[in-house]
Design a protein around this motif. Structure first.
Motif, PDB file in Angstrom:
ATOM      1  N   SER A 146       0.827  -1.214   0.000  1.00  0.00           N
ATOM      2  CA  SER A 146       0.000   0.000   0.000  1.00  0.00           C
ATOM      3  C   SER A 146       0.853   1.253   0.000  1.00  0.00           C
ATOM      4  O   SER A 146       0.534   2.239  -0.681  1.00  0.00           O
ATOM      5  CB  SER A 146      -0.919   0.007   1.231  1.00  0.00           C
ATOM      6  N   SER A 147       1.948   1.243   0.742  1.00  0.00           N
ATOM      7  CA  SER A 147       2.764   2.455   0.845  1.00  0.00           C
ATOM      8  C   SER A 147       3.471   2.768  -0.468  1.00  0.00           C
ATOM      9  O   SER A 147       3.830   3.918  -0.708  1.00  0.00           O
ATOM     10  CB  SER A 147       3.783   2.328   1.978  1.00  0.00           C
ATOM     11  N   GLY A 148       3.646   1.774  -1.330  1.00  0.00           N
ATOM     12  CA  GLY A 148       4.325   2.033  -2.596  1.00  0.00           C
ATOM     13  C   GLY A 148       3.390   2.152  -3.784  1.00  0.00           C
ATOM     14  O   GLY A 148       3.826   2.489  -4.885  1.00  0.00           O
ATOM     15  N   CYS A 149       2.117   1.888  -3.577  1.00  0.00           N
ATOM     16  CA  CYS A 149       1.178   1.902  -4.705  1.00  0.00           C
ATOM     17  C   CYS A 149       0.951   3.328  -5.197  1.00  0.00           C
ATOM     18  O   CYS A 149       0.510   4.186  -4.434  1.00  0.00           O
ATOM     19  CB  CYS A 149      -0.141   1.270  -4.279  1.00  0.00           C
ATOM     20  N   PRO A 150       1.227   3.593  -6.472  1.00  0.00           N
ATOM     21  CA  PRO A 150       1.078   4.963  -6.975  1.00  0.00           C
ATOM     22  C   PRO A 150      -0.371   5.419  -7.074  1.00  0.00           C
ATOM     23  O   PRO A 150      -0.625   6.609  -7.238  1.00  0.00           O
ATOM     24  CB  PRO A 150       1.720   4.893  -8.368  1.00  0.00           C
ATOM     25  N   LEU A 151      -1.310   4.477  -6.978  1.00  0.00           N
ATOM     26  CA  LEU A 151      -2.716   4.847  -7.091  1.00  0.00           C
ATOM     27  C   LEU A 151      -3.482   4.668  -5.781  1.00  0.00           C
ATOM     28  O   LEU A 151      -4.715   4.738  -5.767  1.00  0.00           O
ATOM     29  CB  LEU A 151      -3.381   4.042  -8.211  1.00  0.00           C
ATOM     30  N   ALA A 152      -2.748   4.469  -4.697  1.00  0.00           N
ATOM     31  CA  ALA A 152      -3.405   4.235  -3.410  1.00  0.00           C
ATOM     32  C   ALA A 152      -4.326   5.388  -3.032  1.00  0.00           C
ATOM     33  O   ALA A 152      -5.379   5.175  -2.421  1.00  0.00           O
ATOM     34  CB  ALA A 152      -2.358   4.022  -2.321  1.00  0.00           C
ATOM     35  N   CYS A 153      -3.944   6.602  -3.414  1.00  0.00           N
ATOM     36  CA  CYS A 153      -4.757   7.767  -3.043  1.00  0.00           C
ATOM     37  C   CYS A 153      -6.125   7.746  -3.711  1.00  0.00           C
ATOM     38  O   CYS A 153      -7.041   8.450  -3.283  1.00  0.00           O
ATOM     39  CB  CYS A 153      -4.012   9.052  -3.389  1.00  0.00           C
ATOM     40  N   GLU A 154      -6.275   6.954  -4.761  1.00  0.00           N
ATOM     41  CA  GLU A 154      -7.558   6.877  -5.462  1.00  0.00           C
ATOM     42  C   GLU A 154      -8.382   5.672  -5.034  1.00  0.00           C
ATOM     43  O   GLU A 154      -9.524   5.510  -5.472  1.00  0.00           O
ATOM     44  CB  GLU A 154      -7.323   6.786  -6.985  1.00  0.00           C
ATOM     45  N   MET A 155      -7.792   4.808  -4.225  1.00  0.00           N
ATOM     46  CA  MET A 155      -8.467   3.552  -3.871  1.00  0.00           C
ATOM     47  C   MET A 155      -9.267   3.698  -2.585  1.00  0.00           C
ATOM     48  O   MET A 155      -8.800   4.321  -1.628  1.00  0.00           O
ATOM     49  CB  MET A 155      -7.425   2.438  -3.690  1.00  0.00           C
ATOM     50  N   ASN A 156     -10.437   3.109  -2.558  1.00  0.00           N
ATOM     51  CA  ASN A 156     -11.210   3.136  -1.315  1.00  0.00           C
ATOM     52  C   ASN A 156     -10.786   2.005  -0.386  1.00  0.00           C
ATOM     53  O   ASN A 156     -11.076   2.048   0.803  1.00  0.00           O
ATOM     54  CB  ASN A 156     -12.712   3.078  -1.607  1.00  0.00           C
ATOM     55  N   ILE A 157     -10.116   0.999  -0.921  1.00  0.00           N
ATOM     56  CA  ILE A 157      -9.535  -0.048  -0.084  1.00  0.00           C
ATOM     57  C   ILE A 157      -8.091  -0.246  -0.544  1.00  0.00           C
ATOM     58  O   ILE A 157      -7.846  -0.539  -1.720  1.00  0.00           O
ATOM     59  CB  ILE A 157     -10.308  -1.384  -0.205  1.00  0.00           C
ATOM     60  N   LEU A 158      -7.142  -0.107   0.359  1.00  0.00           N
ATOM     61  CA  LEU A 158      -5.734  -0.223  -0.004  1.00  0.00           C
ATOM     62  C   LEU A 158      -5.375  -1.671  -0.328  1.00  0.00           C
ATOM     63  O   LEU A 158      -6.027  -2.609   0.157  1.00  0.00           O
ATOM     64  CB  LEU A 158      -4.868   0.288   1.144  1.00  0.00           C
ATOM     65  N   PRO A 159      -4.320  -1.875  -1.129  1.00  0.00           N
ATOM     66  CA  PRO A 159      -3.939  -3.248  -1.514  1.00  0.00           C
ATOM     67  C   PRO A 159      -3.723  -4.180  -0.323  1.00  0.00           C
ATOM     68  O   PRO A 159      -4.154  -5.340  -0.351  1.00  0.00           O
ATOM     69  CB  PRO A 159      -2.643  -3.033  -2.301  1.00  0.00           C
ATOM     70  N   SER A 160      -3.060  -3.698   0.730  1.00  0.00           N
ATOM     71  CA  SER A 160      -2.818  -4.568   1.892  1.00  0.00           C
ATOM     72  C   SER A 160      -4.144  -4.972   2.547  1.00  0.00           C
ATOM     73  O   SER A 160      -4.309  -6.119   2.985  1.00  0.00           O
ATOM     74  CB  SER A 160      -1.921  -3.867   2.913  1.00  0.00           C
ATOM     75  N   ARG A 161      -5.076  -4.040   2.596  1.00  0.00           N
ATOM     76  CA  ARG A 161      -6.381  -4.372   3.179  1.00  0.00           C
ATOM     77  C   ARG A 161      -7.151  -5.323   2.265  1.00  0.00           C
ATOM     78  O   ARG A 161      -7.894  -6.200   2.740  1.00  0.00           O
ATOM     79  CB  ARG A 161      -7.186  -3.108   3.442  1.00  0.00           C
ATOM     80  N   MET A 162      -6.974  -5.163   0.968  1.00  0.00           N
ATOM     81  CA  MET A 162      -7.605  -6.111   0.042  1.00  0.00           C
ATOM     82  C   MET A 162      -7.110  -7.531   0.344  1.00  0.00           C
ATOM     83  O   MET A 162      -7.895  -8.484   0.343  1.00  0.00           O
ATOM     84  CB  MET A 162      -7.268  -5.743  -1.408  1.00  0.00           C
ATOM     85  N   MET A 163      -5.798  -7.646   0.597  1.00  0.00           N
ATOM     86  CA  MET A 163      -5.252  -8.970   0.911  1.00  0.00           C
ATOM     87  C   MET A 163      -5.890  -9.531   2.179  1.00  0.00           C
ATOM     88  O   MET A 163      -6.212 -10.715   2.259  1.00  0.00           O
ATOM     89  CB  MET A 163      -3.735  -8.866   1.087  1.00  0.00           C
ATOM     90  N   ARG A 164      -6.075  -8.675   3.174  1.00  0.00           N
ATOM     91  CA  ARG A 164      -6.690  -9.129   4.425  1.00  0.00           C
ATOM     92  C   ARG A 164      -8.140  -9.558   4.199  1.00  0.00           C
ATOM     93  O   ARG A 164      -8.600 -10.578   4.731  1.00  0.00           O
ATOM     94  CB  ARG A 164      -6.634  -7.994   5.455  1.00  0.00           C
ATOM     95  N   LEU A 165      -8.846  -8.773   3.398  1.00  0.00           N
ATOM     96  CA  LEU A 165     -10.234  -9.107   3.112  1.00  0.00           C
ATOM     97  C   LEU A 165     -10.342 -10.426   2.349  1.00  0.00           C
ATOM     98  O   LEU A 165     -11.268 -11.212   2.560  1.00  0.00           O
ATOM     99  CB  LEU A 165     -10.893  -7.976   2.314  1.00  0.00           C
ATOM    100  N   VAL A 166      -9.381 -10.671   1.452  1.00  0.00           N
ATOM    101  CA  VAL A 166      -9.367 -11.958   0.738  1.00  0.00           C
ATOM    102  C   VAL A 166      -9.128 -13.091   1.732  1.00  0.00           C
ATOM    103  O   VAL A 166      -9.800 -14.129   1.698  1.00  0.00           O
ATOM    104  CB  VAL A 166      -8.282 -11.962  -0.365  1.00  0.00           C
ATOM    105  N   GLN A 167      -8.165 -12.890   2.643  1.00  0.00           N
ATOM    106  CA  GLN A 167      -7.895 -13.919   3.658  1.00  0.00           C
ATOM    107  C   GLN A 167      -9.161 -14.265   4.436  1.00  0.00           C
ATOM    108  O   GLN A 167      -9.384 -15.418   4.799  1.00  0.00           O
ATOM    109  CB  GLN A 167      -6.836 -13.414   4.647  1.00  0.00           C
ATOM    110  N   LEU A 168      -9.974 -13.254   4.685  1.00  0.00           N
ATOM    111  CA  LEU A 168     -11.165 -13.438   5.515  1.00  0.00           C
ATOM    112  C   LEU A 168     -12.415 -13.748   4.705  1.00  0.00           C
ATOM    113  O   LEU A 168     -13.530 -13.738   5.226  1.00  0.00           O
ATOM    114  CB  LEU A 168     -11.394 -12.178   6.361  1.00  0.00           C
ATOM    115  N   GLY A 169     -12.231 -13.999   3.404  1.00  0.00           N
ATOM    116  CA  GLY A 169     -13.374 -14.422   2.587  1.00  0.00           C
ATOM    117  C   GLY A 169     -14.421 -13.358   2.359  1.00  0.00           C
ATOM    118  O   GLY A 169     -15.589 -13.674   2.114  1.00  0.00           O
ATOM    119  N   GLN A 170     -14.013 -12.100   2.389  1.00  0.00           N
ATOM    120  CA  GLN A 170     -14.979 -10.996   2.249  1.00  0.00           C
ATOM    121  C   GLN A 170     -15.213 -10.679   0.765  1.00  0.00           C
ATOM    122  O   GLN A 170     -14.888  -9.593   0.265  1.00  0.00           O
ATOM    123  CB  GLN A 170     -14.470  -9.771   3.002  1.00  0.00           C
ATOM    124  N   GLU A 171     -15.766 -11.646   0.068  1.00  0.00           N
ATOM    125  CA  GLU A 171     -15.919 -11.556  -1.386  1.00  0.00           C
ATOM    126  C   GLU A 171     -16.716 -10.331  -1.821  1.00  0.00           C
ATOM    127  O   GLU A 171     -16.306  -9.597  -2.730  1.00  0.00           O
ATOM    128  CB  GLU A 171     -16.590 -12.829  -1.909  1.00  0.00           C
TER     129      GLU A 171
END
Ligand code: SF4
Ligand code: SF4
Length: 146
Positions: free
Chosen positions: A47-72
């Motif tokens: 997330s800290s290196g993503c050039p488009l993080a400022c436009e995302m409502n869910i950061l990449p690292s949080r997306m990974m966590r949500l995937v881990q938790l089955g939050q489809e």
């Protein structure tokens, strides 16, 4: 680029109940991406290196966590998967060697398979056709169409 309509990440609900956890979701993401979502230990480097993080409502690292938790539902409704530019910055920064860009690809594929998002020539406005470079439009077609 416009912001997506979902609330900011800290306000997103995370209800871990039988109704909200999709059992097969993480497995499907792993199959399509060739990555193990459970390898992520939430360091936030992606997330800290993503050039488009400022436009995302869910950061990449949080997306990974949500995937881990089955939050489809939350993941596939997020604008993040469509804002991701497949630049691989997250992938090269991950200390766990996770190809996060491939995870984003897998999420887009799952969303497209569900028919939740498509993009075609009829959605290009005359202004966009006049100003957006053709390679950019072709990239959009390839990224957002089955
Ligand atoms: S591949 Fe996508 S999520 Fe990863 S750094 Fe690039 S834009 Fe961000
Ligand atoms: S960089 Fe890798 S380990 Fe760190 S939060 Fe992102 S996916 Fe997880």
């Amino acid at each position: 680029m416009s912001k997506t309509s979902l609330p900011p990440p800290e306000n997103l609900p995370m209800r871990l109940t039988r109704d909200t956890v999709s059992e097969g979701f993480k497995k499907r993401v792993a199959e399509l991406s060739g990555q193990n979502p459970d390898s992520c230990y939430q360091c936030g480097n992606c997330s800290s290196g993503c050039p488009l993080a400022c436009e995302m409502n869910i950061l990449p690292s949080r997306m990974m966590r949500l995937v881990q938790l089955g939050q489809e539902e939350t993941v596939l409704e997020s604008g993040t998967i469509w804002i991701c530019a497949s630049c691989f910055q997250c992938t090269v920064r991950c200390p766990r060697g996770i190809d996060i860009q491939s995870v984003m690809d897998a999420l887009r594929q799952i969303a497209l398979d569900l028919g939740t998002d498509h993009f075609g020539p009829d959605q290009v406005t005359p202004e966009q056709a006049a100003t957006v470079p053709q390679p950019g439009l072709v990239s959009l077609y390839r990224k957002l169409s089955t």
